[in-house]
Design a protein around this motif. Structure first.
Motif, PDB file in Angstrom:
ATOM      1  N   TYR A 182      10.024   2.710   1.114  1.00 28.52           N
ATOM      2  CA  TYR A 182      11.005   1.955   1.893  1.00 28.52           C
ATOM      3  C   TYR A 182      11.785   1.012   0.976  1.00 28.52           C
ATOM      4  O   TYR A 182      11.200   0.363   0.105  1.00 28.52           O
ATOM      5  CB  TYR A 182      10.303   1.147   2.990  1.00 28.52           C
ATOM      6  CG  TYR A 182       9.641   2.002   4.046  1.00 28.52           C
ATOM      7  CD1 TYR A 182      10.288   2.314   5.224  1.00 28.52           C
ATOM      8  CD2 TYR A 182       8.352   2.493   3.847  1.00 28.52           C
ATOM      9  CE1 TYR A 182       9.679   3.089   6.196  1.00 28.52           C
ATOM     10  CE2 TYR A 182       7.727   3.277   4.803  1.00 28.52           C
ATOM     11  CZ  TYR A 182       8.402   3.573   5.977  1.00 28.52           C
ATOM     12  OH  TYR A 182       7.796   4.349   6.932  1.00 28.52           O
ATOM     13  N   LYS A 183      13.082   0.960   1.198  1.00 24.40           N
ATOM     14  CA  LYS A 183      13.944   0.055   0.439  1.00 24.40           C
ATOM     15  C   LYS A 183      14.167  -1.197   1.266  1.00 24.40           C
ATOM     16  O   LYS A 183      14.785  -1.160   2.327  1.00 24.40           O
ATOM     17  CB  LYS A 183      15.282   0.749   0.124  1.00 24.40           C
ATOM     18  CG  LYS A 183      16.179  -0.020  -0.827  1.00 24.40           C
ATOM     19  CD  LYS A 183      17.425   0.804  -1.156  1.00 24.40           C
ATOM     20  CE  LYS A 183      18.338   0.066  -2.134  1.00 24.40           C
ATOM     21  NZ  LYS A 183      19.548   0.873  -2.466  1.00 24.40           N
ATOM     22  N   GLN A 187      13.536 -10.594  -0.468  1.00 22.92           N
ATOM     23  CA  GLN A 187      13.087 -11.830   0.191  1.00 22.92           C
ATOM     24  C   GLN A 187      12.157 -11.547   1.374  1.00 22.92           C
ATOM     25  O   GLN A 187      11.442 -12.439   1.835  1.00 22.92           O
ATOM     26  CB  GLN A 187      14.278 -12.673   0.657  1.00 22.92           C
ATOM     27  CG  GLN A 187      15.165 -12.027   1.707  1.00 22.92           C
ATOM     28  CD  GLN A 187      16.324 -11.258   1.089  1.00 22.92           C
ATOM     29  OE1 GLN A 187      16.254 -10.844  -0.062  1.00 22.92           O
ATOM     30  NE2 GLN A 187      17.390 -11.082   1.858  1.00 22.92           N
ATOM     31  N   ASP A 188      12.157 -10.298   1.861  1.00 18.17           N
ATOM     32  CA  ASP A 188      11.243  -9.932   2.943  1.00 18.17           C
ATOM     33  C   ASP A 188       9.887  -9.475   2.416  1.00 18.17           C
ATOM     34  O   ASP A 188       8.984  -9.185   3.210  1.00 18.17           O
ATOM     35  CB  ASP A 188      11.847  -8.808   3.796  1.00 18.17           C
ATOM     36  CG  ASP A 188      13.066  -9.274   4.591  1.00 18.17           C
ATOM     37  OD1 ASP A 188      13.244 -10.501   4.734  1.00 18.17           O
ATOM     38  OD2 ASP A 188      13.835  -8.414   5.066  1.00 18.17           O
ATOM     39  N   ALA A 189       9.741  -9.389   1.112  1.00 23.31           N
ATOM     40  CA  ALA A 189       8.496  -8.874   0.531  1.00 23.31           C
ATOM     41  C   ALA A 189       8.010  -9.760  -0.613  1.00 23.31           C
ATOM     42  O   ALA A 189       7.547  -9.270  -1.636  1.00 23.31           O
ATOM     43  CB  ALA A 189       8.714  -7.443   0.047  1.00 23.31           C
ATOM     44  N   LEU A 190       8.103 -11.061  -0.424  1.00 23.26           N
ATOM     45  CA  LEU A 190       7.753 -11.982  -1.507  1.00 23.26           C
ATOM     46  C   LEU A 190       6.291 -11.870  -1.927  1.00 23.26           C
ATOM     47  O   LEU A 190       5.966 -12.025  -3.108  1.00 23.26           O
ATOM     48  CB  LEU A 190       8.079 -13.423  -1.087  1.00 23.26           C
ATOM     49  CG  LEU A 190       9.571 -13.728  -0.873  1.00 23.26           C
ATOM     50  CD1 LEU A 190       9.754 -15.170  -0.420  1.00 23.26           C
ATOM     51  CD2 LEU A 190      10.356 -13.463  -2.140  1.00 23.26           C
ATOM     52  N   ASP A 191       5.388 -11.602  -0.973  1.00 25.74           N
ATOM     53  CA  ASP A 191       3.972 -11.462  -1.323  1.00 25.74           C
ATOM     54  C   ASP A 191       3.758 -10.291  -2.270  1.00 25.74           C
ATOM     55  O   ASP A 191       2.991 -10.382  -3.236  1.00 25.74           O
ATOM     56  CB  ASP A 191       3.131 -11.269  -0.057  1.00 25.74           C
ATOM     57  CG  ASP A 191       3.027 -12.540   0.760  1.00 25.74           C
ATOM     58  OD1 ASP A 191       3.292 -13.616   0.201  1.00 25.74           O
ATOM     59  OD2 ASP A 191       2.673 -12.453   1.954  1.00 25.74           O
ATOM     60  N   VAL A 198       5.196  -3.838  -6.435  1.00 28.12           N
ATOM     61  CA  VAL A 198       6.328  -2.990  -6.068  1.00 28.12           C
ATOM     62  C   VAL A 198       7.389  -3.027  -7.168  1.00 28.12           C
ATOM     63  O   VAL A 198       7.422  -3.938  -7.999  1.00 28.12           O
ATOM     64  CB  VAL A 198       6.953  -3.448  -4.730  1.00 28.12           C
ATOM     65  CG1 VAL A 198       6.030  -3.127  -3.566  1.00 28.12           C
ATOM     66  CG2 VAL A 198       7.269  -4.944  -4.758  1.00 28.12           C
ATOM     67  N   TYR A 199       8.265  -2.040  -7.130  1.00 30.26           N
ATOM     68  CA  TYR A 199       9.377  -1.969  -8.075  1.00 30.26           C
ATOM     69  C   TYR A 199      10.554  -2.765  -7.507  1.00 30.26           C
ATOM     70  O   TYR A 199      10.953  -2.575  -6.355  1.00 30.26           O
ATOM     71  CB  TYR A 199       9.766  -0.516  -8.292  1.00 30.26           C
ATOM     72  CG  TYR A 199      11.009  -0.330  -9.121  1.00 30.26           C
ATOM     73  CD1 TYR A 199      11.122  -0.893 -10.397  1.00 30.26           C
ATOM     74  CD2 TYR A 199      12.086   0.420  -8.646  1.00 30.26           C
ATOM     75  CE1 TYR A 199      12.261  -0.729 -11.162  1.00 30.26           C
ATOM     76  CE2 TYR A 199      13.230   0.594  -9.394  1.00 30.26           C
ATOM     77  CZ  TYR A 199      13.318   0.019 -10.653  1.00 30.26           C
ATOM     78  OH  TYR A 199      14.463   0.176 -11.411  1.00 30.26           O
ATOM     79  N   LEU A 200      11.117  -3.667  -8.302  1.00 32.71           N
ATOM     80  CA  LEU A 200      12.231  -4.528  -7.895  1.00 32.71           C
ATOM     81  C   LEU A 200      13.462  -4.175  -8.699  1.00 32.71           C
ATOM     82  O   LEU A 200      13.431  -4.126  -9.932  1.00 32.71           O
ATOM     83  CB  LEU A 200      11.853  -6.000  -8.121  1.00 32.71           C
ATOM     84  CG  LEU A 200      12.949  -7.053  -7.939  1.00 32.71           C
ATOM     85  CD1 LEU A 200      13.459  -7.064  -6.500  1.00 32.71           C
ATOM     86  CD2 LEU A 200      12.429  -8.432  -8.326  1.00 32.71           C
ATOM     87  N   ASN A 201      14.577  -3.936  -7.985  1.00 35.83           N
ATOM     88  CA  ASN A 201      15.822  -3.586  -8.665  1.00 35.83           C
ATOM     89  C   ASN A 201      17.008  -3.910  -7.769  1.00 35.83           C
ATOM     90  O   ASN A 201      17.043  -3.494  -6.601  1.00 35.83           O
ATOM     91  CB  ASN A 201      15.833  -2.090  -9.023  1.00 35.83           C
ATOM     92  CG  ASN A 201      17.087  -1.688  -9.783  1.00 35.83           C
ATOM     93  OD1 ASN A 201      17.537  -2.405 -10.678  1.00 35.83           O
ATOM     94  ND2 ASN A 201      17.649  -0.553  -9.425  1.00 35.83           N
ATOM     95  N   ILE A 212       3.925  -1.025   3.508  1.00 33.92           N
ATOM     96  CA  ILE A 212       4.958  -1.543   4.421  1.00 33.92           C
ATOM     97  C   ILE A 212       4.327  -2.393   5.513  1.00 33.92           C
ATOM     98  O   ILE A 212       4.956  -3.277   6.091  1.00 33.92           O
ATOM     99  CB  ILE A 212       5.779  -0.386   5.040  1.00 33.92           C
ATOM    100  CG1 ILE A 212       7.030  -0.918   5.746  1.00 33.92           C
ATOM    101  CG2 ILE A 212       4.937   0.432   6.000  1.00 33.92           C
ATOM    102  CD1 ILE A 212       8.028  -1.579   4.829  1.00 33.92           C
ATOM    103  N   VAL A 213       3.016  -2.166   5.777  1.00 35.74           N
ATOM    104  CA  VAL A 213       2.325  -2.956   6.797  1.00 35.74           C
ATOM    105  C   VAL A 213       2.340  -4.434   6.438  1.00 35.74           C
ATOM    106  O   VAL A 213       2.374  -5.299   7.329  1.00 35.74           O
ATOM    107  CB  VAL A 213       0.873  -2.444   6.976  1.00 35.74           C
ATOM    108  CG1 VAL A 213       0.062  -2.636   5.706  1.00 35.74           C
ATOM    109  CG2 VAL A 213       0.201  -3.131   8.148  1.00 35.74           C
ATOM    110  N   THR A 214       2.332  -4.767   5.148  1.00 36.17           N
ATOM    111  CA  THR A 214       2.365  -6.177   4.729  1.00 36.17           C
ATOM    112  C   THR A 214       3.625  -6.865   5.236  1.00 36.17           C
ATOM    113  O   THR A 214       3.580  -8.002   5.731  1.00 36.17           O
ATOM    114  CB  THR A 214       2.285  -6.272   3.189  1.00 36.17           C
ATOM    115  OG1 THR A 214       1.106  -5.622   2.738  1.00 36.17           O
ATOM    116  CG2 THR A 214       2.273  -7.723   2.738  1.00 36.17           C
TER     117      THR A 214
END
Length: 485
Positions: A182-183, A187-191, A198-201, A212-214
């Motif tokens: 999922y893209k 800011q919705d996945a700070l944890d 995760v890969y950040l780009n 994605i459950v997190t």
């Protein structure tokens, strides 16, 4: 939500679709139909039993583990909440799930402790159900709740394959093709970003299906926390209803776990074992009480009740309890004659041998926290809730708790306990001590002091009221489900 003696059987299709468009819910919209008071009670009891089951399984098993999931699968309360076959015709199951959640919101919005407990159990239940959703239904759930997280295309996955494999746990070159990613805005996945999972780009993170459950849980927690705060503001209007107030108060203070006062192996623990057991298997609250009793040879009434019922729960007989308390008090300023006159009665009362002959049960954690908070000079209460943080830290250090262990206090450790006697039993199971073989029977008997009051005899039947006999029967049925510990 209104409550009448008979509920409306049908609601419009558009309303049904709006409320129950998916088998898993964020509970964003409150119920819009009328239900009977008896159905209100039944739904509330079943939901509370379900949440207590979820909580209790978290004691012995790590949440999200395969064994934890299997144990939940086997529970009798969960088939109605099964999401593996997310069909639209399961209206009654979705309806009960929806209404029962909102009933417990009313009961558990009243204090910060109740809200925290309710949020944690609902989140654990939600996590279990979300992880059970088939992939296609996860996408439907996200769309239904306006969570605009889309899976990346096969071409984009191939282009980023190396990045996805090196940055995501449990993803390898051989498994990446079969996983959805999922893209999501970072800011919705700070944890997940903080833990480098995760890969950040370009301001987006690429989250594998299992993580994605997190994101969804964080969203659910935020929504539920806000909703409980809003519900608390409206609570005075609900509490003014004489039909609901006793039920809601009883629900929020009810303990529906095991009854630790009735044991097949009662008397198996001797008085000589109490000191070593207190060092190995007592929870902090009882260890504090035991230490205070040994040091001062006295406890005030609140401490005697809390510790005395705990000792009863771990297996002391009435004769042993009298001997234990008498031998300790006479070391202080109380002689044997004064003890027999002033204190022995209350000990016999705990065992149901005096007064109304009520067989009192050991206090649950909720009872310890919410009732009779300690004042200066008292030893009872919950150290984690009633002690100064620095004093608590010093106390844990004196018990040789490691700095890392102290830092974990208050955090979700993957398991939970809700009763001091449960702590003792679990400790003894691990240590193989004398309490390991103590078997517990379940008994449903209320403490009369906390029973909800009977409805007014002046109530008359009508859409808003029930006859006294019916209301009394409902309260009696609720009492049969719950035991106030």
């Amino acid at each position: 939500m209104q409550f009448y003696s008979r509920r409306k059987k049908l609601i419009g299709n558009s309303q049904t679709e709006q409320l129950y468009g998916h088998c898993l819910q964020f509970y964003g919209q409150p119920p819009i139909e009328n239900i009977s008071l008896s159905e209100f009670e039944t739904f509330a009891v079943d939901r509370l039993k379900l949440l207590k089951t979820v909580e209790n399984l978290g004691v012995s098993y790590v949440k999200t583990s395969e064994l934890y999931t299997k144990k939940l699968d086997a529970e009798e309360f969960l088939p109605g909440l099964n999401v593996r076959n997310c069909e639209t015709d399961e209206y009654e199951k979705r309806r009960k799930d929806h209404i029962s959640h909102f009933i417990l919101r009313l009961a558990y919005c009243q204090t910060e402790d109740l809200r925290r407990w309710f949020i944690q159990q609902e989140i654990d239940l939600f996590r279990y159900r979300f992880n059970d959703l088939p992939s296609k239904n996860i996408g439907q759930f996200l769309q239904y709740n306006n969570l605009h997280y889309h899976t990346i295309s096969i071409d984009e996955k191939k282009k980023l394959m190396d990045k996805l494999v090196t940055s995501s746990f449990a993803v390898s070159g051989s498994t990446v093709d079969g996983k959805d990613f999922y893209k999501v805005p970072f800011q919705d996945a700070l944890d997940l970003v903080r833990t480098r999972k995760v890969y950040l780009n370009g301001g987006y993170v690429y989250i594998p299906h299992q993580d994605i459950v997190t994101i969804v849980l964080n969203d659910f927690r935020t929504r539920l926390s806000k909703a409980l705060a809003l519900t608390a503001r409206s609570l005075p209007a609900v509490q003014s209803d004489e039909r609901l107030q006793p039920l809601l108060n009883h629900l929020s203070h009810a303990y529906v776990g095991q009854d630790y006062s009735i044991q097949k192996s009662i008397g198996k623990i001797s008085l000589e074992q109490i000191d070593p057991l207190s060092a190995k298997s007592y929870p902090l609250c009882m260890r504090q009480l035991h230490r205070g009793l040994r040091d001062s040879h006295h406890l005030r009434h609140g401490g005697r009740m809390q510790y005395g019922l705990f000792l009863k729960g771990i297996g002391l007989t009435l004769d042993q309890a009298l001997q234990f308390w008498r031998s300790e008090f006479v070391k202080g300023k109380v002689d044997a004659d004064k003890f027999d006159k002033a204190y022995a009665y209350s000990i016999r009362h705990m065992f149901g041998k005096e007064g109304k002959r009520t067989d009192y049960t050991p206090y649950s954690c909720m009872k310890v926290i919410l009732s009779n908070p300690p004042s200066q000079g008292d030893q009872h209460g919950c150290p984690f809730r009633h002690s100064d943080p620095e004093l608590l830290k010093q106390k844990l250090q004196s018990y040789k708790v490691s700095p890392s262990g102290i830092s974990q206090v208050g955090k979700d450790s993957g398991f939970s306990l809700n009763h001091p006697n449960q702590y003792f039993m679990e400790s003894q199971k691990l240590l193989g001590g004398p309490g390991a073989g103590v078997k517990v029977e379940v008994k449903r008997e209320d403490n009369p002091a906390t029973k909800p009051p009977n409805p007014s005899p002046h109530q008359t039947p009508g859409p808003g009221n029930l006859p006294q006999e019916v209301a009394a029967e409902i309260t009696e049925d609720l009492d049969s489900f719950f035991q106030d510990a």
